[in-house]
Enzyme design. Structure first.
Site, PDB file in Angstrom:
ATOM      1  N   HIS A  73       0.932  -1.280   0.051  1.00  0.00           N
ATOM      2  CA  HIS A  73      -0.069   0.020   0.196  1.00  0.00           C
ATOM      3  C   HIS A  73       0.787   1.344  -0.057  1.00  0.00           C
ATOM      4  O   HIS A  73       0.568   2.292   0.699  1.00  0.00           O
ATOM      5  CB  HIS A  73      -0.905   0.052   1.268  1.00  0.00           C
ATOM      6  CG  HIS A  73      -1.972  -0.951   1.161  1.00  0.00           C
ATOM      7  ND1 HIS A  73      -3.147  -1.182   0.792  1.00  0.00           N
ATOM      8  CD2 HIS A  73      -1.762  -2.412   1.760  1.00  0.00           C
ATOM      9  CE1 HIS A  73      -3.924  -2.262   1.067  1.00  0.00           C
ATOM     10  NE2 HIS A  73      -3.168  -3.124   1.292  1.00  0.00           N
TER      11      HIS A  73
ATOM     12  N   ASN B 174     -10.333  -2.983   2.053  1.00  0.00           N
ATOM     13  CA  ASN B 174      -9.937  -3.020   0.685  1.00  0.00           C
ATOM     14  C   ASN B 174     -10.886  -3.032   0.066  1.00  0.00           C
ATOM     15  O   ASN B 174     -12.111  -3.126   0.398  1.00  0.00           O
ATOM     16  CB  ASN B 174      -9.130  -4.460   0.533  1.00  0.00           C
ATOM     17  CG  ASN B 174      -7.537  -4.414   0.881  1.00  0.00           C
ATOM     18  OD1 ASN B 174      -7.018  -3.443   1.270  1.00  0.00           O
ATOM     19  ND2 ASN B 174      -7.113  -5.664   0.841  1.00  0.00           N
TER      20      ASN B 174
ATOM     21  N   HIS C 174      -4.379   0.960  11.720  1.00  0.00           N
ATOM     22  CA  HIS C 174      -4.149  -0.302  12.528  1.00  0.00           C
ATOM     23  C   HIS C 174      -5.536  -0.710  12.837  1.00  0.00           C
ATOM     24  O   HIS C 174      -6.203  -0.268  13.578  1.00  0.00           O
ATOM     25  CB  HIS C 174      -3.397   0.271  13.732  1.00  0.00           C
ATOM     26  CG  HIS C 174      -3.031  -1.275  14.694  1.00  0.00           C
ATOM     27  ND1 HIS C 174      -3.238  -2.411  14.143  1.00  0.00           N
ATOM     28  CD2 HIS C 174      -2.639  -1.476  15.926  1.00  0.00           C
ATOM     29  CE1 HIS C 174      -2.835  -3.237  15.096  1.00  0.00           C
ATOM     30  NE2 HIS C 174      -2.358  -2.683  16.382  1.00  0.00           N
TER      31      HIS C 174
ATOM     32  N   TYR D  23       0.507  -4.180  12.277  1.00  0.00           N
ATOM     33  CA  TYR D  23       0.573  -2.577  11.631  1.00  0.00           C
ATOM     34  C   TYR D  23       1.172  -1.566  12.859  1.00  0.00           C
ATOM     35  O   TYR D  23       1.851  -0.924  12.089  1.00  0.00           O
ATOM     36  CB  TYR D  23      -0.876  -2.174  11.496  1.00  0.00           C
ATOM     37  CG  TYR D  23      -1.763  -2.850  10.496  1.00  0.00           C
ATOM     38  CD1 TYR D  23      -1.967  -4.261  10.338  1.00  0.00           C
ATOM     39  CD2 TYR D  23      -2.051  -1.885   9.288  1.00  0.00           C
ATOM     40  CE1 TYR D  23      -2.644  -4.793   9.216  1.00  0.00           C
ATOM     41  CE2 TYR D  23      -2.666  -2.754   8.310  1.00  0.00           C
ATOM     42  CZ  TYR D  23      -2.986  -3.982   8.448  1.00  0.00           C
ATOM     43  OH  TYR D  23      -3.461  -4.329   7.143  1.00  0.00           O
TER      44      TYR D  23
HETATM   45 FE1  HDE Z   1      -2.819  -4.715   5.646  1.00  0.00          FE
HETATM   46  N1  HDE Z   1      -0.764  -3.911   6.012  1.00  0.00           N
HETATM   47  N2  HDE Z   1      -2.096  -6.745   6.048  1.00  0.00           N
HETATM   48  N3  HDE Z   1      -4.462  -5.586   4.805  1.00  0.00           N
HETATM   49  N4  HDE Z   1      -3.260  -3.130   4.928  1.00  0.00           N
HETATM   50  C1  HDE Z   1      -0.383  -2.676   5.732  1.00  0.00           C
HETATM   51  O1  HDE Z   1       0.473  -1.600   7.431  1.00  0.00           O
HETATM   52  C2  HDE Z   1      -0.986  -6.889   6.824  1.00  0.00           C
HETATM   53  C3  HDE Z   1      -4.504  -6.963   4.960  1.00  0.00           C
HETATM   54  C4  HDE Z   1      -4.460  -2.758   4.289  1.00  0.00           C
HETATM   55  O2  HDE Z   1      -3.201   3.616   3.761  1.00  0.00           O
HETATM   56  C5  HDE Z   1       0.981  -2.386   6.413  1.00  0.00           C
HETATM   57  O3  HDE Z   1       0.767   0.739   7.734  1.00  0.00           O
HETATM   58  C6  HDE Z   1      -0.843  -8.325   7.226  1.00  0.00           C
HETATM   59  C7  HDE Z   1      -5.982  -7.365   4.594  1.00  0.00           C
HETATM   60  C8  HDE Z   1      -4.679  -1.305   4.058  1.00  0.00           C
HETATM   61  O4  HDE Z   1      -1.619   3.235   5.227  1.00  0.00           O
HETATM   62  C9  HDE Z   1       1.116  -3.732   7.046  1.00  0.00           C
HETATM   63  C10 HDE Z   1      -1.997  -8.959   6.593  1.00  0.00           C
HETATM   64  C11 HDE Z   1      -6.439  -6.017   4.421  1.00  0.00           C
HETATM   65  C12 HDE Z   1      -3.346  -0.855   4.302  1.00  0.00           C
HETATM   66  C13 HDE Z   1       0.104  -4.754   6.714  1.00  0.00           C
HETATM   67  C14 HDE Z   1      -2.586  -7.708   5.945  1.00  0.00           C
HETATM   68  C15 HDE Z   1      -5.419  -5.073   4.605  1.00  0.00           C
HETATM   69  C16 HDE Z   1      -2.690  -1.881   4.731  1.00  0.00           C
HETATM   70  C17 HDE Z   1       1.710  -2.099   5.468  1.00  0.00           C
HETATM   71  C18 HDE Z   1      -2.225 -10.363   6.465  1.00  0.00           C
HETATM   72  C19 HDE Z   1      -7.921  -5.494   4.017  1.00  0.00           C
HETATM   73  C20 HDE Z   1      -2.827   0.571   4.070  1.00  0.00           C
HETATM   74  C21 HDE Z   1       1.780  -0.158   5.840  1.00  0.00           C
HETATM   75  C22 HDE Z   1      -2.393 -11.006   7.706  1.00  0.00           C
HETATM   76  C23 HDE Z   1      -9.070  -5.730   4.947  1.00  0.00           C
HETATM   77  C24 HDE Z   1      -3.112   1.566   5.141  1.00  0.00           C
HETATM   78  C25 HDE Z   1       1.021  -0.178   7.269  1.00  0.00           C
HETATM   79  C26 HDE Z   1      -2.935   3.023   4.801  1.00  0.00           C
HETATM   80  C27 HDE Z   1      -1.293  -1.819   5.135  1.00  0.00           C
HETATM   81  C28 HDE Z   1       0.016  -5.875   7.123  1.00  0.00           C
HETATM   82  C29 HDE Z   1      -3.968  -8.034   5.316  1.00  0.00           C
HETATM   83  C30 HDE Z   1      -5.595  -3.558   4.287  1.00  0.00           C
HETATM   84  C31 HDE Z   1       2.451  -4.298   6.663  1.00  0.00           C
HETATM   85  C32 HDE Z   1       0.032  -8.906   8.104  1.00  0.00           C
HETATM   86  C33 HDE Z   1      -6.872  -8.615   4.600  1.00  0.00           C
HETATM   87  C34 HDE Z   1      -5.591  -0.684   3.262  1.00  0.00           C
HETATM   88  O5  HDE Z   1       1.197  -3.719   8.475  1.00  0.00           O
END
Ligand code: HDE
Length: 677
Positions: free
Chosen positions: A74, A147, A338, A361
């Site tokens: 992202h 998402n 988060h 997060y």
């Molecule tokens: Fe994320 N995800 N994600 N994700 N995600 C991040 O956090 C993570 C997942 C989503 O505009 C990170 O600040 C794991 C699903 C959005 O700043 C990180 C898993 C969904 C955004 C992270 C998922 C999301 C992130 C990277 C699986 C939809 C952007 C930067 C277990 C519901 C937020 C950050 C923004 C961002 C981890 C799966 C949505 C790495 C470990 C499912 C919208 O922490």
């Protein structure tokens, strides 16, 4: 919609941090006024620069440290401020004030993003989109980190690094950027069948949205609502855009990556500047605890959705985006979301993906924002007060007054003290858990194909065609024939015919058996069943000098009332003169405009003396027609239809009085595309 609303509470808080440098003397960061900013301090005009030039050193050092790590996923995002209003109290299900108090508008900040590409990648790449919302509630910040696709690739968060590694550019040569069309990704897909459902969505039109304003949002994971009686309910969150859910065509998205890599950013920014505030209704699917095992899938499995036909989406409120950011870095880049930022009345489930997210997060913010005080950055600060015994660390801004920094204490009357639940203290839902410590996946998580088939069954003909095209493009780019074969063999488990067609397109052996027996469909999944409106659609008005002034002015007035956004394209930028003294300002010409930037096209006059203009206009029209967009032509403009052989074709509007023409055109634009061409 054009009246700007009052600045909301969060905005007032941000105001303290806004600095307007205009009209001020330039100073160093220590506040020293400088009399020179373009010349280093040197020994003689042609001599060496002196170490004592503190101004040079400060300016350059700051510059050298201007970058922070981009988000691992992202990375490319775009954000806006807004507000959330609740239609009706959900107190039966949750005690969260944001979902029970209908009297307050809650300030929000929303960041949209692509998942795969780097910060500088193009907006329209095929990808899931992030839709993360921070609600600044009086009970603390609540983040709904969603998402635009309701399911995910994997069932257990421990596989997140694997799936992300696989879709990112390949590590040896860092190719390709912002694309899943490469061997590593498809190797992962074929060997991790749990992602079959998500991959169907990624290959669908959902992965190339027309606009952030025309995208649904989904919380994906199942959360919990908890009411004042401590009764819990499973809940899935949905955002529904009031403009409907619409997509680009693959060819458009490709061309836009070059013509306007900021296509989605421009679209959102301009809409908000115009006062066309994007709106999304919040919906919830609520499942009572006792119905946990009523479904043919596991509610804790993030590769599954609850079909809306089985559990209706109850619309409970509306989010409106009303203000662009003042500073991209300070707000959009530094915002930290988060899923664990919750308020009383919202709780988690044991979804293993959600559990992993709850760790990841905060961890990622520590490296990205450089320490544990990122909650003090203006965009991340709650609007309610916060007190605890945390102290120090990089970039600490709070000056905690007093010497007591531990709990329990007597010197400060044992404050700050935990709040009991009656006073709004967060209490975790007391879910009973027991079991052996295991590394194992529940049996109820093993069906990977039924919902992938449900999705396929729910698609209209054009949507199915696009999925086949996307698979054929992506897998066609895969060099390993074995990986190509493994994938068609995998998707044969979803739909045999789909797999056979793809196999033929990509030169591997068509599978002969397979196919999921699921026959049901969920009509809500097809974008042909979404809300249709012409509001905010961009119309290319191609016009040259001598046009029928009163007629065009009339049409433009009617379109303005209907919310269309016309743009005048002529031979040259500047004034175009029509009859009866009507003058319009051409803001585009054939150097700058392209049909993929518009939802519809209107040819007002016959050919011009400028051959390049004529050639490009003909191409413009041809492409708009191929992309199934509404075309309007009147008077001399109709000649273009003859040239391009478009007379009486679907979605081509030519006749009627001025107001009839304008109205028919609006109705045609509202259809988004004319699939029957
Ligand atoms: Fe994320 N995800 N994600 N994700 N995600 C991040 O956090 C993570 C997942 C989503 O505009 C990170 O600040 C794991 C699903 C959005 O700043 C990180 C898993 C969904 C955004 C992270 C998922 C999301 C992130 C990277 C699986 C939809 C952007 C930067 C277990 C519901 C937020 C950050 C923004 C961002 C981890 C799966 C949505 C790495 C470990 C499912 C919208 O922490």
């Amino acid at each position: 919609m054009s009246d700007k609303r009052n600045q909301n509470e969060k905005d007032e808080q941000l105001e303290i941090f806004r600095v307007r440098d205009k009209g001020k003397y330039l100073t160093t960061n220590q506040g020293l006024k400088m009399s020179e900013d373009e010349l280093s301090l040197t020994a003689g005009v042609r001599g060496p620069t002196l170490m004592e030039d503190f101004h040079f050193r400060e300016k350059m050092t700051h510059f050298d440290h201007e970058r922070i790590p981009e988000r691992v996923v992202h990375a490319r995002g775009f954000a806006a401020h807004g507000e959330f209003e609740l239609y009706e109290s959900m107190e039966r299900y949750t005690k969260a004030k944001i979902f029970t108090d209908t009297t307050k508008k809650v300030p929000t900040f929303v960041r949209f993003s692509t998942v795969n590409g780097a910060r500088g990648s193009a907006d329209t790449a095929r990808d899931a989109r992030g839709f993360a919302t921070k609600f600044y509630t009086e009970e603390g910040n609540y983040d709904l980190v969603a998402n635009n696709i309701p399911v995910f690739f994997i069932q257990d968060g421990i596989k997140f690094p694997d799936v992300v590694h696989s879709f990112k550019p390949e590590p040896h040569n860092d190719i390709p950027q912002a694309s899943t069309a490469h061997d590593n990704f498809w190797d992962f897909v074929a060997n991790n069948p749990e992602n079959a459902h998500m991959v169907m969505w990624i290959m669908s039109d959902r992965a190339i949205p027309r606009s952030f304003r025309m995208m649904e949002g989904f919380g994906v994971n199942t959360f919990r609502f908890v009411n004042t009686q401590e009764e819990a309910f499973f809940v899935k969150f949905h955002w529904k855009p009031t403009l409907g859910t619409h997509s680009l065509l693959w060819e458009e998205s490709h061309k836009l990556m070059g013509i306007d890599p900021d296509y989605h950013r421009n679209d959102l920014w301009n809409a908000i500047e115009r006062g066309d505030y994007p709106e999304y209704e919040l919906g919830v699917q609520i499942v009572p605890q006792e119905d946990e095992f009523k479904f043919d899938f596991d509610l804790l499995d993030a590769t599954k959705l609850i079909p809306e036909e089985e559990v209706p989406v109850k619309i409970i409120g509306k989010l409106t985006l009303t203000k662009n950011v003042d500073n991209f870095f300070a707000e959009t880049e530094q915002v930290a979301f988060h899923p664990g930022h919750v308020v009383p009345g919202i709780d988690f489930t044991n979804d293993p993906l959600l559990q992993a997210r709850l760790f990841s997060y905060t961890d990622t913010q520590l490296i990205r924002l450089g320490g544990p005080n990122f909650h003090e950055i203006p965009i991340n600060r709650p609007i309610c007060p916060f007190h605890n015994n945390q102290r120090d660390g990089y970039h600490r801004q709070t000056i905690n007054v007093g010497k007591v920094n531990y709990h329990r204490n007597s010197l400060a009357n044992n404050t700050p003290v935990p709040a009991p639940p009656e006073e709004g203290g967060y209490k975790h839902y007391e879910e009973k858990v027991e079991g052996k410590k295991v590394r194992a996946r529940s049996e109820s998580f093993t069906d990977h194909f039924s919902q992938a088939k449900l999705f396929w069954n729910s698609m209209s003909e054009p949507e199915k065609r696009h999925i086949i095209d996307a698979f054929s493009f992506e897998l066609g780019k895969v060099k390993s024939k074995s990986v190509r074969q493994q994938n068609v063999d995998l998707f044969a488990n979803v739909d045999l015919e789909l797999a056979q067609i793809i196999a033929r397109n990509i030169g591997v052996k068509p599978p002969t058996q397979g196919g999921s027996p699921v026959t049901k469909a969920s009509p809500a999944l097809s974008q042909l069943n979404t809300r249709m409106t012409a509001k905010t659609r961009k119309v290319a008005v191609i016009v040259s000098h001598g046009f029928n002034g009163p007629f065009l002015k009339n049409v433009l007035d009617i379109w303005d009332k209907e919310g269309l956004v016309p743009e005048i394209i002529s031979e040259d930028l500047g004034v175009v003169r029509g009859t009866n003294g009507v003058e319009l300002e051409a803001t585009q010409n054939m150097y700058t405009a392209d049909s993929v930037l518009y939802d519809a096209v209107f040819m007002v006059r016959g050919s011009s003396d400028d051959q390049m203009f004529n050639q490009k206009a003909a191409y413009f029209l041809d492409e708009a027609y191929r992309h199934k967009k509404t075309i309007g032509a009147v008077g001399g403009g109709k000649k273009w239809l003859e040239v391009n052989n478009l007379i009486n074709k679907p979605g081509v509007v030519t006749d009627g009085t001025t107001s009839e023409f304008a109205k028919h055109f609006v109705e045609a634009v509202a259809k988004h595309r004319h699939w029957n061409r």
